[in-house]
Design a protein around this motif. Structure first.
Motif, PDB file in Angstrom:
ATOM      1  N   PHE A  59       0.830  -1.198   0.000  1.00  0.00           N
ATOM      2  CA  PHE A  59       0.000   0.000   0.000  1.00  0.00           C
ATOM      3  C   PHE A  59       0.869   1.255   0.000  1.00  0.00           C
ATOM      4  O   PHE A  59       1.888   1.319   0.694  1.00  0.00           O
ATOM      5  CB  PHE A  59      -0.898   0.043   1.249  1.00  0.00           C
ATOM      6  N   ARG A  60       0.453   2.228  -0.779  1.00  0.00           N
ATOM      7  CA  ARG A  60       0.993   3.589  -0.696  1.00  0.00           C
ATOM      8  C   ARG A  60       0.074   4.354   0.239  1.00  0.00           C
ATOM      9  O   ARG A  60      -1.141   4.466  -0.020  1.00  0.00           O
ATOM     10  CB  ARG A  60       1.044   4.231  -2.073  1.00  0.00           C
ATOM     11  N   VAL A  61       0.631   4.887   1.326  1.00  0.00           N
ATOM     12  CA  VAL A  61      -0.188   5.437   2.405  1.00  0.00           C
ATOM     13  C   VAL A  61       0.237   6.879   2.698  1.00  0.00           C
ATOM     14  O   VAL A  61       1.423   7.157   2.914  1.00  0.00           O
ATOM     15  CB  VAL A  61      -0.060   4.590   3.686  1.00  0.00           C
ATOM     16  N   THR A  62      -0.749   7.767   2.699  1.00  0.00           N
ATOM     17  CA  THR A  62      -0.521   9.162   3.083  1.00  0.00           C
ATOM     18  C   THR A  62      -0.929   9.328   4.539  1.00  0.00           C
ATOM     19  O   THR A  62      -2.082   9.043   4.898  1.00  0.00           O
ATOM     20  CB  THR A  62      -1.332  10.114   2.190  1.00  0.00           C
ATOM     21  N   VAL A  63       0.028   9.782   5.360  1.00  0.00           N
ATOM     22  CA  VAL A  63      -0.207   9.928   6.794  1.00  0.00           C
ATOM     23  C   VAL A  63      -0.100  11.407   7.149  1.00  0.00           C
ATOM     24  O   VAL A  63       0.886  12.070   6.782  1.00  0.00           O
ATOM     25  CB  VAL A  63       0.826   9.113   7.605  1.00  0.00           C
ATOM     26  N   GLU A  64      -1.074  11.910   7.848  1.00  0.00           N
ATOM     27  CA  GLU A  64      -1.061  13.319   8.237  1.00  0.00           C
ATOM     28  C   GLU A  64       0.182  13.613   9.074  1.00  0.00           C
ATOM     29  O   GLU A  64       0.551  12.839   9.970  1.00  0.00           O
ATOM     30  CB  GLU A  64      -2.324  13.673   9.017  1.00  0.00           C
ATOM     31  N   GLY A  65       0.846  14.723   8.753  1.00  0.00           N
ATOM     32  CA  GLY A  65       2.047  15.114   9.484  1.00  0.00           C
ATOM     33  C   GLY A  65       3.337  14.604   8.870  1.00  0.00           C
ATOM     34  O   GLY A  65       4.418  15.038   9.279  1.00  0.00           O
TER      35      GLY A  65
END
Length: 328
Positions: A51-57
């Motif tokens: 998975f390509r995951v965008t995490v806040e911060g």
């Protein structure tokens, strides 16, 4: 969360990961503020779930890869993700090309599977983009693979076998056991394995030929276009990264996957040898190459079976029989 998994049949080898599990992983790795805003499953690989995951911060998205559940792993593919993790220090020679490991978790308390969190490599997958370039420009790409393979093969190891468990004192022991493991996996899958067992017996019988290899070297296991990133807008294909080197081992460089693939066709990939150097053509080396080819074909047969390609499984028996004829 914008969650975009790949829909697969219930019986598919790659089992799903839920949005809640991904969020739990990111809370563990990035802390309470590690909220996932987007997660997209990537479909290039056929073993791990990625998975390509965008995490806040976080400044950039990360890659999270989940290994198959232990019960779904073949004997010849035991704990590949742990093997990849153990290989990281040995791949320092190509560190600028490798993803950085942010976290590794073998506890199984969140997902029931091993997982790695890694940095996102720059570029686009070579498997998707290489064909958009004119074929004459591919020579530089294959020449660079030859340089990378040569660099990795110069790394010396403590014994023969997988990097995580180099338990064999001789190369013949490592090769024979790997052939036996593949045969056992074929048996368990309900497939005929007599040809792999015959190859294992020949490897044991002619162990002296294999044991001319006395110095374990690092093998990439799976270095080729499917595990390479190239620059997105370059005028020619420029390698920016390599990934998923989970089949690494200590052994004879001639047994490595890129050596096989560079030898498969007489086309632009001949540039590989310009950087790597010429192959050993002496009789003993040629005999060993036949053993290695059977081992590759056996592993690929398992891959075909796992993904339901019955025709390719059937064709693999003819291919192994042709190589066996060269050994006897």
């Amino acid at each position: 969360m914008d969650f975009q998994p790949i829909e697969r049949p219930a019986q598919a080898f790659q089992q799903p990961v839920t949005a809640a599990q991904l969020q739990a992983v990111c809370h563990r790795v990035f802390g309470p503020a590690g909220r996932v805003s987007k997660a997209t499953e990537l479909g290039l690989g056929m073993y791990n779930s990625t998975f390509r995951v965008t995490v806040e911060g976080q400044e950039r998205p990360v890659i999270i890869r989940f290994a198959p559940e232990p019960g779904r792993q073949f004997r010849s593919e035991r704990e590949f993700m742990r093997n990849e993790y153990a290989t990281v220090p040995h791949l320092a020679v190509i560190a600028p090309l490798m993803p950085r490991v942010i976290a590794a978790d073998w506890s199984h308390d969140l997902v029931g599977r091993d997982y790695l969190v890694q940095s996102l490599l720059d570029g686009v997958p070579a498997a998707e983009r290489l064909r958009t370039y004119p074929r004459p420009s591919w020579t530089a790409f294959y020449r660079r693979i030859g340089e990378i393979a040569k660099t990795v093969h110069a790394v010396r190891g403590p014994g023969f076998g997988t990097v995580a468990h180099p338990v064999h004192a001789t190369w013949s022991q490592a090769v024979t056991e790997s052939l036996q493991d593949i045969a056992a996996d074929l048996d368990a899958a309900g497939l005929e394995a007599a040809d792999l067992r015959k190859a294992a017996a020949l490897a044991a019988e002619h162990h002296a030929v294999l044991d001319e290899i006395t110095e374990p070297r690092l093998l990439t296991g799976d270095l080729w276009t499917v595990n390479i990133m190239i620059a997105e807008n370059a005028p020619e294909p420029v390698i920016t990264g390599v990934f998923d080197l989970d089949r690494t081992s200590w052994g004879d460089p001639a047994a490595d996957w890129p050596i096989r693939m560079a030898s498969a066709k007489q086309d632009e990939r001949l540039a590989f040898w310009e950087a790597y150097g010429e192959r050993d053509r002496r009789p003993a080396a040629v005999w060993r190459s036949h053993v290695y080819e059977i081992r590759h074909l056996g592993a690929v047969r398992l891959e075909y079976h796992r993904h339901g390609d019955a025709d390719a499984v059937g064709n693999s028996y003819e291919a192994v029989a042709a190589v066996l004829a060269e050994l006897t």
